[in-house]
Design a protein around this motif. Structure first.
Motif, mmCIF file in Angstrom:
data_model
loop_
_atom_site.group_PDB
_atom_site.id
_atom_site.type_symbol
_atom_site.label_atom_id
_atom_site.label_comp_id
_atom_site.label_asym_id
_atom_site.label_seq_id
_atom_site.Cartn_x
_atom_site.Cartn_y
_atom_site.Cartn_z
ATOM 1 N N LEU A 10 0.924 -1.451 0.212
ATOM 2 C CA LEU A 10 0.117 -0.321 0.278
ATOM 3 C C LEU A 10 0.634 1.207 -0.048
ATOM 4 O O LEU A 10 0.496 2.347 -0.756
ATOM 5 C CB LEU A 10 -0.611 -0.233 1.198
ATOM 6 C CG LEU A 10 -1.727 1.165 1.570
ATOM 7 C CD1 LEU A 10 -2.710 1.226 0.320
ATOM 8 C CD2 LEU A 10 -2.793 1.384 2.680
ATOM 9 N N LYS A 13 2.238 1.895 -3.593
ATOM 10 C CA LYS A 13 1.470 2.210 -4.212
ATOM 11 C C LYS A 13 0.919 3.858 -4.610
ATOM 12 O O LYS A 13 0.857 3.973 -4.982
ATOM 13 C CB LYS A 13 -0.360 1.660 -4.236
ATOM 14 C CG LYS A 13 -0.307 0.182 -5.064
ATOM 15 C CD LYS A 13 -1.856 -0.373 -4.136
ATOM 16 C CE LYS A 13 -1.767 -1.874 -4.558
ATOM 17 N NZ LYS A 13 -3.135 -2.074 -4.202
ATOM 18 N N LEU A 14 0.898 4.204 -2.874
ATOM 19 C CA LEU A 14 -0.077 5.025 -2.783
ATOM 20 C C LEU A 14 1.896 6.973 -2.706
ATOM 21 O O LEU A 14 1.553 7.409 -2.993
ATOM 22 C CB LEU A 14 0.343 5.876 -1.213
ATOM 23 C CG LEU A 14 -1.134 5.548 -0.823
ATOM 24 C CD1 LEU A 14 -1.101 5.276 1.025
ATOM 25 C CD2 LEU A 14 -2.385 5.635 -1.466
ATOM 26 N N LEU A 17 1.856 7.273 -7.100
ATOM 27 C CA LEU A 17 0.441 7.667 -7.193
ATOM 28 C C LEU A 17 1.794 9.441 -7.298
ATOM 29 O O LEU A 17 0.854 10.372 -7.967
ATOM 30 C CB LEU A 17 -0.864 8.205 -6.493
ATOM 31 C CG LEU A 17 -1.795 8.299 -6.589
ATOM 32 C CD1 LEU A 17 -2.586 8.263 -7.726
ATOM 33 C CD2 LEU A 17 -2.845 8.301 -5.547
ATOM 34 N N PHE A 47 -10.826 15.887 -12.995
ATOM 35 C CA PHE A 47 -11.248 16.036 -10.726
ATOM 36 C C PHE A 47 -12.306 15.880 -10.994
ATOM 37 O O PHE A 47 -13.290 14.926 -10.101
ATOM 38 C CB PHE A 47 -10.567 16.773 -10.507
ATOM 39 C CG PHE A 47 -11.068 17.209 -8.959
ATOM 40 C CD1 PHE A 47 -11.543 18.027 -8.743
ATOM 41 C CD2 PHE A 47 -10.532 15.914 -8.284
ATOM 42 C CE1 PHE A 47 -12.596 18.531 -7.067
ATOM 43 C CE2 PHE A 47 -11.145 16.836 -6.883
ATOM 44 C CZ PHE A 47 -11.647 17.974 -6.316
ATOM 45 N N ASN A 51 -14.216 12.341 -8.928
ATOM 46 C CA ASN A 51 -14.312 12.638 -7.900
ATOM 47 C C ASN A 51 -15.575 12.140 -7.261
ATOM 48 O O ASN A 51 -16.405 11.275 -6.448
ATOM 49 C CB ASN A 51 -14.272 13.842 -7.330
ATOM 50 C CG ASN A 51 -13.652 13.880 -5.613
ATOM 51 O OD1 ASN A 51 -13.102 13.719 -5.124
ATOM 52 N ND2 ASN A 51 -14.478 14.655 -5.331
ATOM 53 N N ARG A 54 -16.290 7.961 -7.467
ATOM 54 C CA ARG A 54 -15.913 7.689 -6.237
ATOM 55 C C ARG A 54 -17.186 7.919 -4.959
ATOM 56 O O ARG A 54 -17.275 6.768 -4.620
ATOM 57 C CB ARG A 54 -15.056 8.186 -5.694
ATOM 58 C CG ARG A 54 -13.964 7.355 -7.186
ATOM 59 C CD ARG A 54 -12.128 8.338 -6.695
ATOM 60 N NE ARG A 54 -11.478 7.430 -7.356
ATOM 61 C CZ ARG A 54 -10.871 8.220 -8.048
ATOM 62 N NH1 ARG A 54 -10.119 9.772 -8.247
ATOM 63 N NH2 ARG A 54 -9.207 8.266 -8.910
ATOM 64 N N SER B 141 -8.005 12.335 -4.526
ATOM 65 C CA SER B 141 -9.124 11.463 -4.556
ATOM 66 C C SER B 141 -8.890 10.405 -5.147
ATOM 67 O O SER B 141 -9.073 9.259 -3.979
ATOM 68 C CB SER B 141 -9.746 12.220 -5.742
ATOM 69 O OG SER B 141 -11.336 10.978 -5.616
ATOM 70 N N GLU B 142 -7.739 10.049 -5.680
ATOM 71 C CA GLU B 142 -7.267 8.871 -5.941
ATOM 72 C C GLU B 142 -7.017 7.629 -4.881
ATOM 73 O O GLU B 142 -7.092 6.421 -4.870
ATOM 74 C CB GLU B 142 -6.259 8.452 -7.183
ATOM 75 C CG GLU B 142 -6.518 7.286 -7.467
ATOM 76 C CD GLU B 142 -5.556 6.650 -9.297
ATOM 77 O OE1 GLU B 142 -5.216 7.985 -9.741
ATOM 78 O OE2 GLU B 142 -5.085 6.643 -9.531
ATOM 79 N N SER B 143 -6.423 8.546 -3.938
ATOM 80 C CA SER B 143 -5.394 7.940 -3.079
ATOM 81 C C SER B 143 -6.270 7.615 -1.893
ATOM 82 O O SER B 143 -6.743 7.086 -1.183
ATOM 83 C CB SER B 143 -5.338 9.575 -2.042
ATOM 84 O OG SER B 143 -3.232 9.592 -2.628
ATOM 85 N N GLU B 145 -9.520 6.427 -2.402
ATOM 86 C CA GLU B 145 -10.146 5.157 -3.208
ATOM 87 C C GLU B 145 -9.192 4.317 -2.884
ATOM 88 O O GLU B 145 -9.735 3.048 -2.253
ATOM 89 C CB GLU B 145 -10.059 5.443 -4.703
ATOM 90 C CG GLU B 145 -10.488 4.294 -5.427
ATOM 91 C CD GLU B 145 -11.111 4.417 -7.150
ATOM 92 O OE1 GLU B 145 -12.042 4.301 -7.498
ATOM 93 O OE2 GLU B 145 -10.030 5.168 -7.558
ATOM 94 N N ILE B 146 -7.913 4.471 -3.005
ATOM 95 C CA ILE B 146 -6.896 3.444 -2.574
ATOM 96 C C ILE B 146 -7.148 3.259 -1.672
ATOM 97 O O ILE B 146 -7.222 1.693 -0.975
ATOM 98 C CB ILE B 146 -5.499 3.414 -3.346
ATOM 99 C CG1 ILE B 146 -5.155 3.607 -4.743
ATOM 100 C CG2 ILE B 146 -4.647 2.358 -2.270
ATOM 101 C CD1 ILE B 146 -4.070 4.631 -4.945
#
Lengths: 62, 308
Positions: A10, A13-14, A17, A47, A51, A54, B141-143, B145-146
Motif C-alpha cells: 500500500l 502504491k501511494l 501515485l 477531477f 471524484n 467515486r 482523490s485517487e489516494s 480510493e486506494i
C-alpha cells in the motif's frame, strides 16, 4: 506477516501515485495561453468527474 | 520512453533506470527475506518505481536547465538573441557567476511544490499553477480510493474526504473564473483575490487534518505530498498577487516572483522509525525539516494538531 505485506505494498502504491502526480505537474501544459487554459479546464473536469464517480460508487454500495 | 508526455532519451533512460534498479534491489531483497512482500510483488514494484524515478529525475533536470537559462537571460541585454543566450549558457564563467545552489534549491522546491519554472507569459504561469492544483486534487482523490479499497479508510470517512476535496475544487474553480474575468489586478481588487486564496488554503489544511484521522502515519505521509502540491499552487498565486503594487493587466503579472525562495513555504517531513533502539533526531537545512520520531502518531499530531 500478511498484514505487514499489505501495508508495504500500500505504501508503495501511494508513493507511486504521488510521484506520477508530480511528473504530470512538472510537464508543460501548452505553448499558448489558450492551450494552457484548455488544459486547466480539462484537468478541472477530470477531477470533478472522477471524484463524483467515486462518491456515486460508494453511495451505491451503502 | 514516454511517461505521461515526457520524452526521455533512450540511452539516458537505460543508464538511470539501471542505477535506480540496482539501488532498489537490496532494499527489496531485505523486504522479501523478512516476508514483508512476495518475490512477484518485489519484481513488479522495482520496475514501477524505477520507471517513475527515472522520469522524475529527468523532469527535474530539464527544469533545472530551463531555470539556468532564465537566470542568464535576465542578466543579458534587452534584444539579445536566443543563440546568444545559449552561447552564454555554454560558457563556464557565466554559469559559475550564478550561484547554482540558489537556483537548485528553489527549483527543487518548485518541482516538489508544483510551481512551474518555465519561461513564458505570466498569465500562463497563473493558469499552470491552477492546473497543478487540480492534479494534486486528482491524486488526493485517487489516494482516498486506494485507502478505502484496501480497508484502511471506512466508507464514511472516504465520503467525507471526497466531500472536502469537492469543496476545495469548487473554491479553485471560483478563483479561476474570477481571475479570468478580471482585466487587471489592482491594489483595490487584489485583496478580494487573496481572501479567496486564503479560504482555499484553509480548506486544504482542514481537510488534511480531519480527513486523515485514523489512517496509519505511513499512509498519511504519502498523501501529504498531494495536499502540499495543491496548497503550494495557491500559495504561489498568493505571492504573485500580493506583489502587485500598481494596476497590472492579468497578462502581465510579475513572471518570476515565484523563483524568490522567501516566497516559498517550507516543508516538514515526518518519519516514524519503530524499534527498541529508536532515537529521536532532527535534521534541517534552510528549507526542509526532517523529524524522525519514535512515536507513530507524533508526526501527524505535530503537523496538524498545533495548527487548529
Amino acid at each position: 506477516m500478511a498484514v505487514k505485506q499489505e501495508d508495504v505494498v500500500l505504501a508503495f502504491k501511494l508513493y507511486n501515485l504521488a510521484m506520477q502526480a508530480l511528473l504530470r505537474a512538472l510537464e508543460s501544459s501548452g505553448s499558448t495561453l489558450d492551450e494552457v487554459r484548455a488544459s486547466v479546464d480539462a484537468e478541472e473536469g477530470k477531477f470533478f468527474d472522477q471524484n463524483q464517480r467515486r462518491i456515486d460508487e460508494l453511495k451505491a454500495r451503502q | 520512453m514516454n511517461t505521461e508526455g515526457i520524452m526521455i532519451p533512450g540511452l539516458l533512460e537505460r543508464i538511470v533506470g539501471t542505477v535506480i534498479r540496482t539501488l532498489l534491489a537490496p532494499v527489496f531483497t531485505i523486504l522479501t527475506a523478512k516476508g514483508y512482500i512476495t518475490e512477484s510483488d518485489s519484481a513488479q514494484l522495482i520496475i514501477e518505481i524505477g520507471v517513475t524515478a527515472v522520469a522524475v529525475i529527468w523532469g527535474v533536470w530539464s527544469k533545472y536547465k530551463d531555470v539556468i537559462l532564465i537566470h542568464l537571460g535576465l542578466k543579458m541585454q534587452t534584444g539579445s538573441t536566443y543563440d546568444q543566450l545559449k552561447n552564454e549558457a555554454r560558457d563556464g564563467k557565466s554559469l559559475s557567476a550564478i550561484n547554482k545552489t540558489n537556483v537548485l534549491i528553489p527549483l527543487l522546491l518548485v518541482g516538489v511544490l508544483g510551481l512551474s519554472a518555465c519561461g513564458g507569459d505570466a498569465a500562463k504561469k497563473t493558469e499552470e499553477a491552477i492546473r497543478k492544483v487540480y492534479i494534486g486534487l486528482q491524486a488526493a482523490s485517487e489516494s482516498v480510493e486506494i485507502l478505502n479499497r484496501d480497508g484502511k479508510l471506512s466508507d464514511a470517512r472516504a465520503l467525507q474526504a471526497y466531500g472536502s476535496l469537492n469543496k476545495i475544487g469548487a473554491g479553485t474553480k471560483q478563483f479561476k473564473e474570477a481571475i479570468r474575468s478580471l482585466g487587471a489586478i489592482t491594489p483595490e481588487n487584489k485583496g478580494g483575490l487573496i481572501e479567496k486564496l486564503d479560504l482555499i488554503i484553509a480548506q486544504i489544511d482542514l481537510a488534511r487534518k480531519n480527513d486523515l484521522i485514523g489512517i496509519s502515519v505511513d499512509a498519511v505521509a504519502k498523501i501529504e505530498l498531494n495536499y502540499e502540491l495543491a496548497k503550494a499552487g495557491f500559495i504561489s498565486l498568493k505571492g504573485l498577487i500580493a506583489a502587485v503594487k500598481k494596476p497590472v493587466p492579468v497578462r502581465e503579472l510579475p513572471a518570476l516572483a515565484e523563483l524568490n525562495p522567501s516566497r516559498l513555504p517550507s516543508l516538514k517531513y515526518y518519519a516514524y522509525e519503530p524499534g527498541p533502539d529508536c532515537k529521536q533526531s532532527k535534521q534541517s537545512n534552510s528549507r526542509f525539516e526532517f523529524q524522525v520520531s519514535c512515536n507513530p502518531f507524533s508526526g501527524y499530531l505535530a503537523s496538524h494538531g498545533a495548527r487548529n
